[in-house]
Design a protein around this motif. Structure first.
Motif, PDB file in Angstrom:
ATOM      1  N   LEU A   1       0.926  -1.236  -0.064  1.00  0.00           N
ATOM      2  CA  LEU A   1      -0.177  -0.007  -0.182  1.00  0.00           C
ATOM      3  C   LEU A   1       0.940   1.212  -0.126  1.00  0.00           C
ATOM      4  CD1 LEU A   1      -2.612  -0.915   2.661  1.00  0.00           C
ATOM      5  CD2 LEU A   1      -3.359  -0.451  -0.016  1.00  0.00           C
ATOM      6  N   CYS A   2       2.098   1.120   0.699  1.00  0.00           N
ATOM      7  CA  CYS A   2       2.845   2.462   0.845  1.00  0.00           C
ATOM      8  C   CYS A   2       4.114   2.503  -0.112  1.00  0.00           C
ATOM      9  CB  CYS A   2       3.317   2.670   2.515  1.00  0.00           C
ATOM     10  SG  CYS A   2       4.310   1.452   3.017  1.00  0.00           S
ATOM     11  N   ARG A   3       4.058   1.464  -0.766  1.00  0.00           N
ATOM     12  CA  ARG A   3       5.426   1.288  -1.935  1.00  0.00           C
ATOM     13  C   ARG A   3       4.825   1.862  -3.148  1.00  0.00           C
ATOM     14  NH1 ARG A   3      10.351  -0.090  -2.956  1.00  0.00           N
ATOM     15  NH2 ARG A   3      10.453  -0.590  -5.078  1.00  0.00           N
TER      16      ARG A   3
ATOM     17  N   GLY B   1       7.654   1.753   4.677  1.00  0.00           N
ATOM     18  CA  GLY B   1       7.601   0.786   5.758  1.00  0.00           C
ATOM     19  C   GLY B   1       6.402   1.212   6.663  1.00  0.00           C
ATOM     20  N   ALA B   2       5.465   1.840   6.120  1.00  0.00           N
ATOM     21  CA  ALA B   2       4.444   2.184   6.847  1.00  0.00           C
ATOM     22  C   ALA B   2       3.195   1.326   7.023  1.00  0.00           C
ATOM     23  CB  ALA B   2       3.831   3.755   6.394  1.00  0.00           C
ATOM     24  N   CYS B   3       2.900   0.625   5.995  1.00  0.00           N
ATOM     25  CA  CYS B   3       1.610   0.139   6.095  1.00  0.00           C
ATOM     26  C   CYS B   3       1.427  -1.293   6.644  1.00  0.00           C
ATOM     27  CB  CYS B   3       0.824   0.223   4.692  1.00  0.00           C
ATOM     28  SG  CYS B   3       1.682  -1.032   3.646  1.00  0.00           S
ATOM     29  N   ARG B   4       2.830  -1.898   6.579  1.00  0.00           N
ATOM     30  CA  ARG B   4       3.062  -3.456   6.859  1.00  0.00           C
ATOM     31  C   ARG B   4       2.019  -4.487   6.423  1.00  0.00           C
ATOM     32  NH1 ARG B   4       8.022  -3.444   9.642  1.00  0.00           N
ATOM     33  NH2 ARG B   4       8.496  -1.382   8.958  1.00  0.00           N
TER      34      ARG B   4
ATOM     35  N   CYS C   1       2.858  -5.720   3.541  1.00  0.00           N
ATOM     36  CA  CYS C   1       3.574  -6.574   2.875  1.00  0.00           C
ATOM     37  C   CYS C   1       4.431  -7.497   3.931  1.00  0.00           C
ATOM     38  CB  CYS C   1       4.495  -5.682   1.879  1.00  0.00           C
ATOM     39  SG  CYS C   1       5.624  -4.793   3.122  1.00  0.00           S
TER      40      CYS C   1
ATOM     41  N   ALA D   1       8.810  -6.700   6.993  1.00  0.00           N
ATOM     42  CA  ALA D   1       8.087  -6.130   6.120  1.00  0.00           C
ATOM     43  C   ALA D   1       9.063  -6.260   4.723  1.00  0.00           C
ATOM     44  CB  ALA D   1       8.189  -4.356   6.355  1.00  0.00           C
TER      45      ALA D   1
ATOM     46  N   CYS E   1       8.979  -5.148   1.728  1.00  0.00           N
ATOM     47  CA  CYS E   1       9.509  -3.987   0.929  1.00  0.00           C
ATOM     48  C   CYS E   1      10.691  -3.309   1.562  1.00  0.00           C
ATOM     49  CB  CYS E   1       8.312  -2.744   0.918  1.00  0.00           C
ATOM     50  SG  CYS E   1       8.007  -1.803   2.386  1.00  0.00           S
TER      51      CYS E   1
HETATM   52  S1  FES Z   1       4.452  -1.780   1.269  1.00  0.00           S
HETATM   53 FE1  FES Z   1       3.767  -0.875   3.097  1.00  0.00          FE
HETATM   54  S2  FES Z   1       5.152  -1.491   4.507  1.00  0.00           S
HETATM   55 FE2  FES Z   1       5.736  -2.697   2.829  1.00  0.00          FE
END
Ligand code: FES
Ligand code: SF4
Ligand code: FES
Lengths: 150, 200
Positions: free
Chosen positions: B35-37, B45-48, B50, B64, B66
């Motif tokens: 989501l945050c990539r 590394g905000a949404c977790r 992944c 994580a 990413c």
């Molecule tokens: S894509 Fe958001 S933490 Fe890895």
């Protein structure tokens, strides 16, 4: 606070972007709040985007983006102070100053905050004004203490 | 650069040193939700969402993907009961903020997440930071940033910059997984046009 003074503070920290928080703290303690113009100046001089500065200035409670009173009152609402009547002290201060925690009066005399332990529980209830600790304070003594401040 | 061999979902994968697990997985067509990539931005590394299981010398941890760099002989599981449970929980938490976000709803279907699991607290922004980072890293305009912290954290435009830059750009709009960004911009725009000192 004028730009000349802000520049002095920045120069004291060698104009390093990594000193951003120190610079903000210095401005905060001298001016009691961080006006927008000051932040713009810091942004320009340290080459740090304003978004970044605002993020930091709104993250830490030590910074204020609105004017603060000449005197900062901190009332401890921690467990020890709470059981020793901190609420009554707080009520009294609210009555006398007309402000609630987080607020500043219109004359910019006092700003009021509550904290969750000042680290001297044996002195509870504790009220701190401008860093000076008033321990084992009763609501009546609170009124006396506040009168001393202009 | 040396080559690194690892296993992802039972498949032998050859990767370059410095690659992340996510990149290694994508290189062989294994899909991990993110989501945050964004490929143009530094990993955040905000949404977790992944999160994967990574096992090395018998130790399994949740990382994580990413952000986590590939390691020799790492055994990665991108789907497992644990991973799915974590993703489901993350989705439920995010959906309490942005119940109508299409991207979240699609993932919710896949992971069986219930959007009503938690009380709604519709702030709409899920703090993925895509808009903030895109504006800073790609456009280098820094018109939008985060303010406040914890539950009160939100995005905010700098009106003086927004009034000059945003109208002609708006490249961050399609990045937002929710509608929060656009709403914040419209609000800023309204503030700009009602305050004469900001008009340019
Ligand atoms: S894509 Fe958001 S933490 Fe890895
Ligand atoms: S406004 Fe949208 S893009 Fe920006 S941080 Fe929030 S969810 Fe992400
Ligand atoms: S609880 Fe008040 S000083 Fe510790």
């Amino acid at each position: 606070m004028d730009n000349a003074r802000i520049d002095q503070i920045i120069d004291k920290h060698q104009g390093e972007a990594s000193s951003l928080i120190q610079v903000l703290l210095d401005i905060q303690s001298e001016n009691r709040w961080l006006p927008k113009e000051a932040l713009s100046r810091v942004s320009e001089r340290l080459q740090v985007p304003l978004t970044r500065i605002r993020q930091i200035a709104t993250f830490y409670k030590a910074f204020s983006l609105v004017p603060k009173g000449r005197h900062a009152i901190h009332i401890c609402m921690g467990t020890a102070c709470h059981v020793r009547g901190a609420q009554r002290v707080l009520d009294k201060v609210q009555d006398l100053t007309g402000i609630k925690p987080g607020e500043t009066d219109l004359d910019l005399k006092f700003s009021l905050e509550t904290v969750n332990c000042l680290g001297c529980c044996a002195l509870g209830p504790v009220m701190e004004i401008d860093g000076k600790t008033h321990g084992k304070i009763s609501p009546a003594e609170t009124a006396d203490a506040l009168k001393k401040y202009e | 650069m040396s080559k690194i061999m690892l296993t992802i979902d039972g498949r032998e994968v050859q990767a370059q040193e410095g690659m992340t697990i996510l990149e290694a997985a994508q290189s062989v067509g294994i899909d991990i939700p993110t989501l945050c990539r964004h490929e143009k931005l530094e990993p955040y590394g905000a949404c977790r969402i992944c999160t994967v299981e990574a096992e090395n010398k018998g130790w399994t941890k949740l990382v994580a993907s990413c952000l986590y760099p590939v390691e020799q002989n790492l055994v990665v599981r991108t789907r497992s009961e644990k991973v799915d449970r974590i993703r489901k929980m993350i989705l439920q938490l995010l959906l309490s903020h942005a119940p109508d976000a299409r991207e979240l709803q699609d993932l919710a279907k896949e992971y069986g997440a219930d959007k009503d699991r938690f009380e709604k607290e519709a702030s709409f922004c899920i703090h993925c930071g895509l808009c903030v980072r895109y504006c800073a890293e790609v456009k280098k305009k820094n018109a939008v940033g985060f303010v406040n912290r914890g539950a009160r954290r939100e995005i905010s435009f700098i009106p003086e910059i927004a009034s000059k830059e945003c109208w002609n750009c708006k490249e961050c709009f399609p990045l937002c997984p929710t509608e929060a960004l656009q709403a914040a911009y419209i609000l800023t725009e309204a503030l700009i046009s009602s305050s004469p000192s900001f008009t340019t």
